[in-house]
Design a protein around this motif. Structure first.
Motif, short mmCIF file in Angstrom:
data_model
loop_
_atom_site.label_atom_id
_atom_site.label_comp_id
_atom_site.label_asym_id
_atom_site.label_seq_id
_atom_site.Cartn_x
_atom_site.Cartn_y
_atom_site.Cartn_z
N TYR A 1 26.26 -36.29 -3.86
CA TYR A 1 27.51 -36.86 -3.37
C TYR A 1 27.64 -38.30 -3.83
CZ TYR A 1 27.37 -32.97 -0.02
OH TYR A 1 27.32 -31.74 0.56
N ALA B 1 32.19 -38.78 2.18
CA ALA B 1 32.36 -38.29 0.82
C ALA B 1 33.03 -36.93 0.87
CB ALA B 1 31.01 -38.17 0.12
N ARG C 1 31.48 -34.49 -5.27
CA ARG C 1 30.14 -33.93 -5.23
C ARG C 1 29.62 -33.65 -6.61
NH1 ARG C 1 29.02 -28.58 -1.86
NH2 ARG C 1 26.96 -28.30 -2.61
#
Length: 140
Positions: A60, A135, A140
């Motif tokens: 992430y 996030a 990702r």
């Protein structure tokens, strides 16, 4: 006869003095603080299902510029931020993980589509504030 007359009042005063000793107040109670110990049982470890592990594992890019890598096992996750040592977190609820001391928490499967992650942590013991970073899965 005179000494006998003085003995009688003296013998009457002896029981009076012992009665006075019995009515003195008790010593005050100790007011020093008593140490206490709090014991808590460890939380029941939840298993991480394979579909959960697939959804939360990976890398992430956090909103604060950090790079987070999450490695999953069946009982815990290891989260590594940048080049720091990994932080081990156990599952406390589905998609919610916490460190053993409770200072770090990660919540996955958030947002409208379940593709956001939220991490909160206490930066140092004794501080009264919590840092929160997030996030989305797109980063990702």
């Amino acid at each position: 006869m005179r000494p006998m007359a003085l003995l009688l009042p003296a013998t009457l005063l002896l029981p009076l003095s012992s009665a006075q000793a019995q009515t003195t107040p008790y010593p005050p109670a100790d007011t020093a603080a008593i140490s206490t110990v709090q014991v808590t049982a460890p939380a029941k470890i939840m298993r991480i299902r394979p579909e959960q592990a697939e959804k939360i594992g990976g890398s992430y890019e956090m909103s604060n510029g950090w790079y987070l890598k999450v490695r999953t096992t069946s009982r815990y996750i290891d989260a590594t931020i940048d080049e720091q040592r990994p932080i081990r977190l156990v599952a406390v609820a589905p998609y919610r993980f916490a460190s053993g001391d409770g200072n770090v928490r990660m919540d996955f499967n958030r947002g409208e589509y379940g593709d956001d992650m939220l991490m909160s942590y206490l930066p140092a013991p004794g501080l009264a504030w919590v840092v929160v970073g997030s996030a989305p899965i797109a980063q990702r």
